[in-house]
Structures are given as structure tokens and as C-alpha cells.
Design an enzyme around this catalytic site. Sequence first.
Site, PDB file in Angstrom:
ATOM      1  CE  LYS A  77       4.072   2.455  10.908  1.00 27.28           C
ATOM      2  NZ  LYS A  77       3.621   3.618  11.668  1.00 27.28           N
ATOM      3  CG  PHE A 117       8.474   2.477  11.809  1.00 23.46           C
ATOM      4  CD1 PHE A 117       9.463   2.370  12.777  1.00 23.46           C
ATOM      5  CD2 PHE A 117       7.416   3.333  12.021  1.00 23.46           C
ATOM      6  CE1 PHE A 117       9.385   3.124  13.935  1.00 23.46           C
ATOM      7  CE2 PHE A 117       7.343   4.082  13.174  1.00 23.46           C
ATOM      8  CZ  PHE A 117       8.330   3.978  14.137  1.00 23.46           C
ATOM      9  N   GLY A 118       9.172   1.110   7.497  1.00 20.66           N
ATOM     10  CA  GLY A 118       9.230   0.038   6.485  1.00 20.66           C
ATOM     11  C   GLY A 118       8.041   0.181   5.548  1.00 20.66           C
ATOM     12  CG  LEU A 178      -2.056  -1.016   1.298  1.00 18.49           C
ATOM     13  CD1 LEU A 178      -2.801  -0.913   2.617  1.00 18.49           C
ATOM     14  CD2 LEU A 178      -3.044  -0.820   0.155  1.00 18.49           C
ATOM     15  N   GLY A 179       2.024   1.153   0.570  1.00 16.98           N
ATOM     16  CA  GLY A 179       2.891   2.340   0.622  1.00 16.98           C
ATOM     17  C   GLY A 179       4.148   2.049   1.420  1.00 16.98           C
ATOM     18  CG  ASP A 181       0.494  16.057   9.809  1.00 16.97           C
ATOM     19  OD1 ASP A 181      -0.038  16.995   9.166  1.00 16.97           O
ATOM     20  OD2 ASP A 181       1.182  15.165   9.280  1.00 16.97           O
TER      21      ASP A 181
HETATM   22  C1  OQS Z   1      -3.105   2.140   5.901  1.00 17.73           C
HETATM   23  C2  OQS Z   1      -3.908   8.985  16.099  1.00 17.73           C
HETATM   24  C3  OQS Z   1      -3.034   2.149   7.281  1.00 17.73           C
HETATM   25  C4  OQS Z   1       0.171   3.271   8.067  1.00 17.73           C
HETATM   26  C5  OQS Z   1      -0.925   6.888  15.361  1.00 17.73           C
HETATM   27  C6  OQS Z   1      -0.398   3.425   9.271  1.00 17.73           C
HETATM   28  C7  OQS Z   1       0.085   3.887  10.486  1.00 17.73           C
HETATM   29  C8  OQS Z   1      -0.286   4.335  12.824  1.00 17.73           C
HETATM   30  C9  OQS Z   1      -0.985   5.523  13.387  1.00 17.73           C
HETATM   31  C10 OQS Z   1      -2.160   7.420  15.250  1.00 17.73           C
HETATM   32  C11 OQS Z   1      -2.558   8.402  16.151  1.00 17.73           C
HETATM   33  N1  OQS Z   1      -1.863   2.631   7.880  1.00 17.73           N
HETATM   34  N2  OQS Z   1      -0.760   2.804   7.235  1.00 17.73           N
HETATM   35  C12 OQS Z   1      -4.216   1.684   5.274  1.00 17.73           C
HETATM   36  N3  OQS Z   1      -0.794   3.948  11.535  1.00 17.73           N
HETATM   37  C13 OQS Z   1      -6.463   0.706   3.997  1.00 17.73           C
HETATM   38  O1  OQS Z   1      -6.394   0.749   5.376  1.00 17.73           O
HETATM   39  C14 OQS Z   1      -5.279   1.225   5.966  1.00 17.73           C
HETATM   40  O2  OQS Z   1       1.247   4.321  10.643  1.00 17.73           O
HETATM   41  O3  OQS Z   1      -1.909   6.058  12.886  1.00 17.73           O
HETATM   42  N4  OQS Z   1      -0.463   5.888  14.520  1.00 17.73           N
HETATM   43  F1  OQS Z   1      -3.937   9.950  15.294  1.00 17.73           F
HETATM   44  F2  OQS Z   1      -4.776   8.112  15.716  1.00 17.73           F
HETATM   45  F3  OQS Z   1      -4.226   9.396  17.275  1.00 17.73           F
HETATM   46  C15 OQS Z   1      -1.732   8.806  17.116  1.00 17.73           C
HETATM   47  C16 OQS Z   1      -0.498   8.265  17.225  1.00 17.73           C
HETATM   48  C17 OQS Z   1      -0.097   7.323  16.339  1.00 17.73           C
HETATM   49 CL1  OQS Z   1       1.423   6.661  16.486  1.00 17.73          CL
HETATM   50  C18 OQS Z   1      -2.059   3.509  11.401  1.00 17.73           C
HETATM   51  N5  OQS Z   1      -2.516   3.079  10.218  1.00 17.73           N
HETATM   52  C19 OQS Z   1      -1.670   3.040   9.163  1.00 17.73           C
HETATM   53  C20 OQS Z   1      -4.119   1.682   7.998  1.00 17.73           C
HETATM   54  C21 OQS Z   1      -5.229   1.225   7.360  1.00 17.73           C
END
Ligand code: OQS
Length: 687
Positions: free
Chosen positions: A444, A423-424, A418-419, A541
Site C-alpha cells: 500500500k 492514500f495511493g 491491485l487497486g 464496516d
Molecule cells: C490487498 C482491521 C491488501 C489495502 C485496518 C489494504 C489496506 C489496511 C487495513 C484494518 C483494521 N490491502 N489493500 C490485497 N489495509 C492480496 O492481498 C492483499 O488498506 O486493513 N487497515 F479491520 F483489521 F481491524 C483496522 C484498522 C485498519 Cl486501519 C490492509 N490491507 C490492504 C492486503 C492484502
Amino acid sequence: MILKHCTFLIVNYIICIVLLENVAQAINSKYEHYGFQQSSGICQLYNGTICQEYLSNAHVFISPNITMNILEERLKAAYGVIRESKDMNSNCRKYALPSLCFSALPVCRTPERTNLLYFANVAMIRNQFNVNSTRKKRVVSKNSKNTNLFLKKKSVFYDDVFSTDISSKYPPTRESENLRRICREECELLENELCQKEYAIAKRHPVIGAVGVEDCQNIPQHKDCSTLGITIEVDETEDCYWEDGASYRGIQNVTATGKPCLRWSWLMKEISDYPELIGQNYCRNPGGAEKSPWCFVDDKSHDRIIETCYIPKCANKIWLTIATIVGVTVVVIGIMLLICCLRRRSSDGIKNIQNINTPNAGNNIYGNSQLNSNQDMGRSTMNNSMEHLGISSKSSEKNSLLRIPHFTLQDVEFLEELGEGAFGKVYKGQLTQTNKKTVNVAIKALKENASVKTQQDFKREIELISDLKHQNIVCILGVILNKEPYCMLFEYMANGDLHEFLISNSPIEKKSLLQLEFLKIAMQISEGMEYLSGHHYVHRDLAARNCLVNEGLVVKISDFGLSRDIYSSDYYRVQSKSLLPVRWMPSESILYGKFTTESDIWSFGVVLWEIYSYGMQPYCGYSNPEVINLIRSRQLLSCPENCPTAVYSLMIECWHEQAVKRPTFTDISHRLRTWYEGHIKICNQKS
Ligand code: OQS
């Protein structure tokens, strides 16, 4: 003849003072010749050299029977004696010449007046002399008529002069007030303290005595006096003494037993050796003879004795001061630490500028080149986040990592990429759950052979995200931590990120969203943010790109970090290090790096605008620096097409210049829900 001539000159002199001074000299000697005793003198401009330093440009009083030249000669001789004298105390010596000058040549305060009176006096005496001599000789002058006329005139003048106040106030004698004499106090200090011995000798000395040493008691008290410049060395601020206190110049004048100190000069012999004792009764230690400052006191039996004074030693005082400062500092630091601890506990994890956006803060949209360094950054920020959320590494590991389902690589099937993130990579996958049901997941995966730090950061992100549980926050389903690649398994959000979703449902795609759908999306984001802000989590963000959309228009907030190339244009690289989403940021975040829930509220306003603009980039067509200027000059985004006024008004409220005046997420959620539910009603009515 001489007298007549002189009288004539006197009349002229009244008009011309300078001439008068010279003539007066002549008169002085003539009268002397005739044997008259006079009590008056004249004022002459000092033209000598010996007293130049003290009397330049001053009119000085010259007594009868003497001239300035004679006085000058006598002064020179006296000064020579003083200069050569080996017995003279150096503290006394410096006042000898000014004291001689002022004694011998007192300064006239009103020279014209004194001289006028002098000549009036002369005229009167001359008159008496004339009468007497006429009587004596019984000779009638040829010019008696004229002479009498003249005398009459002079008598009028005389009466006039002596009838004035000034004449009575300033009778022209040496002892009168119209002469500026040595200041009496200083004269007494010299006579009784500084130059006791020298004064006694001087009065009897043939050369010095000839000049005339002042008799201090006869000097009238007057503010306008000639000062010798005797200063009493006192420092009112000195409240402690160093070493033996010989240099102490403070104003303590009471002994340790509370007795008042006596004036030093009353008891101290050879006081002139210690100018610090002159004219006062303060505690001192002359010559460092004792261990600390002391003074003479008068005891009951009237035996004057010595007593030490209670004055603190500066060294002790300094230690006391240092001890006090250290003590106070320790207490203040203690209090501050206590407040910090209490605050931390109560806030349960307020994020600061460093720890906001934590796990992804280190992520870099520009590829792997900066990854390592940024990952380090990510680690530290993660640390902070955990602490702020009240999760210590160990306890959270117990709580979060154990609570979260653990899977193995056999449980997941990797389907498509997906991307790519910091981290990877992120994959679409299928997870076979314990109940054997399969669900789509976003995996992930942490790249293999990642540094220990990166691994730790990865774990911390798991802990963090697993603590955030809300229907509008991205949901972690489980982890794979038994074997590399370590993975986080997220609920698969079928409609991708909100930005993609909006564009794919935009009029460009010949599609549109209903007002109800706009409101539903907005409401869910607001409720997710209400939850985060309630947990004192600052997102930093918030943007459509960081929201995920599932089937049924379920929206969840996530944080992908800065890792996706497609959104690189949304971030502005400031000072070659940090990447900032300036188009979503209020001025306080841009200018001062201040990120708060209120700045998240500003960002929410921009997300609202994105929603109603079908995923347009805010300030589209403007460069990042231009955007910063627009925001700083409060040129806000304009109302999107078909956006209800109420919603645009809400956006404007979110963009209030003063952060505190922005509505809260609770406020926003409430309003949106009201509008949303109102819409449902309208729709139902319609259908
Ligand atoms: C992609 C808050 C994904 C990457 C977080 C990530 C990812 C971590 C995250 C959130 C919050 N996807 N891809 C596609 N995270 C198609 O469905 C998909 O890095 O969001 N972390 F904003 F929610 F509060 C705070 C702090 C952190 Cl660290 C999650 N999803 C990802 C998921 C579904």
C-alpha cells in the site's frame, strides 16, 4: 287620620318593599313630629353620587331623624373639607372617602328583614300612642271595634316577627350585626396609625363630625365587613436587603441580639408618612435614616430602644451565591474530567462514531476529487483512534513504529497494481526479507507529494494496524518510511477479498463451498471480531469485501475503507458527505449514527448471510433508501438457500432490534466453533 293612613300604607308595604322605602322616609319625619324617640332605622337603596364608587346597588342604613338626601349633603361637605385640607397625609387621604361613606351609610346585610322589623316597631309604637291618646282623651271611637281588630292583627304580626331568631340576632339598630360596618382592623389601623392626627381632627370637626366618624372600638368583629383596601406591604420571600434597606419588605421581626421587634405604631411618631410600618413590627428602615433595617425593642429596663436586625445584604448574598455556583461548577467539572480520564484509561480506546473505521474513514470511493478534505477527516479520526487505543503519537512511534520491520524500496519489487485507494495505489509485490527469502506482499503505497497531514495519517494507520495482532486480522509485515513513496507491506492474501472469493466459488461459477468451509470462514471472522471488540475497537464496516482470504481458507479482517470503485454500490451517500454501508447497518446506526460493537454484531449477521448466499448483495434489487425503510420496518433478510436453520437463527439473533439482546462475539465464536468441530467429526466419521 295621618296615622291610620300610614298604618294602611305599612300593611301594603310588607307586600311591596320599594314602596316601603319611600313611605319609611315619610314615617321617619312624622314620628319626629310626634316626638317619639326611636332606636331603629330603615334600609334604602343608595342613590347618591358621592359614595357611588363604594355603595352602588347597596342598601344602606338610614337612622331615624335623618334622610338619605341630608346625609348625601353632609358627605359632600365633609369630602370637600378633606379634599381641600392641606394638612392631610397623602397615605391617609386615599382612605378618607370610603371610610366616611361606610361610617355614614353602613350597608344593610338583610334590608328586607330590617325594614320589616322597623315597621313592626312603628306599629307597636303607634299602638301605644293610640292607647295613650285614648286614655288621655277618654274618647271612645266609633270604629273602636275595627281599630282593635286591626291592632290585634298587627300585634300578631309583631309577635311573629320578633319571636324569630333573626329578630334577636339582628335587632334593627345601628350597632347591630345586620349592618355591614367598616372592617374593625382597618378602622383601627386608620385611627391609630395611618390617620392618627386626621382622625382626631375629624371627630371634632363640625362638618366631618356631622357625618359621623366611626368609633372603632364599637365596631363588632365580623368577617363580612366593608374593607377600605388597606394593604400591609410585605414580601415573605425577601430575605436580604439592598443598599440601606429602605425598600426592605421582608418579615424578619427579631433583632440581631434576638429581641422581638415592637409594633412600629407604638413608638413611631408620624407613622402615616411610612405606610410600610403600618400594622406590623417587621424590621424596616423608614426613610433610609439608618444604614440597615432596624426596629424598636423593649429592653429589660423598659427603655424602648432601637436595634438593628440581622438581615444579609443582597449584594453580599449574590457574591456568595456566585461563589457557591462557581465552586460547585468547578467541582462538578473536575469530577467529570476525572471520570472521563478514568473511563478512557479503563476502556483502553473505545471508538466512537468519529473514530471508527479510522484510517479509511476519509477514503472516498468516488475518486480523488474529495480526497484532500476527506484525508483531513481521516487524520483527525486517526488521532482519536490512536488516543482511544492508548497510543499517543510519540509513545506509539517509539513502540509501534520501532517494533515494526523497516525496509527500503530496494527490498521490494513492485509486480502488478491491485487497486487504488485514498492514500495511493495498492500493488502486488515481492519482498526480500533479511534472511534473503522472498514473500509475496500487498504494497500500500502513499502517493508522492502527499500533504503533511496525509503523511501523518499514513503513519498513524501503521501504528494502529501494527497494534492489532491476531491470526484473523490483516497482518502488516513491514514499512518503508526512509524514502518516498512510503509503503505499508501487508501479507499477501492469495484468494483476494472474501466477496470475490465467494462469487468465484459460487454455483454461478459452477462451484460450491462445503458447510464446513462456510463455518470455517464465519468462525474466523467472528474470532477476529472477538479480538477487536475485546480491544474496544468498533469496525463500522464489517462486510465480506473487507475480509481477505488466503490459501488454506485463512480469513483475515481488514479495512480497505471506501476506496474501491467496485464496491461503490454498497455505500449510500448521505447528505452529500458521508458514505454509509446501510445494507450492513442496524437501524440505530442508520437513524442515530450509533456505531458500537453491537452494531458490528448486526453487520456480522449480514456477513454470515453473504457467506451462505455466495456473495450476493444484501437486499439485492432494492435501492439504498428502500433498504433503509426495510431495515426500519424490520423486514429482515431471508434464509439463504441451503443455510442451516441454526445458522439462520444465529443471523436473526444478530439482527435483534435491541442491541443489548444481540449475542456477543464470544458467544458467536463459541457456537460456530462447536458447530464447526461437530462437522469435522461428522465428516471424519463419514470418510
Ligand atoms: C490487498 C482491521 C491488501 C489495502 C485496518 C489494504 C489496506 C489496511 C487495513 C484494518 C483494521 N490491502 N489493500 C490485497 N489495509 C492480496 O492481498 C492483499 O488498506 O486493513 N487497515 F479491520 F483489521 F481491524 C483496522 C484498522 C485498519 Cl486501519 C490492509 N490491507 C490492504 C492486503 C492484502
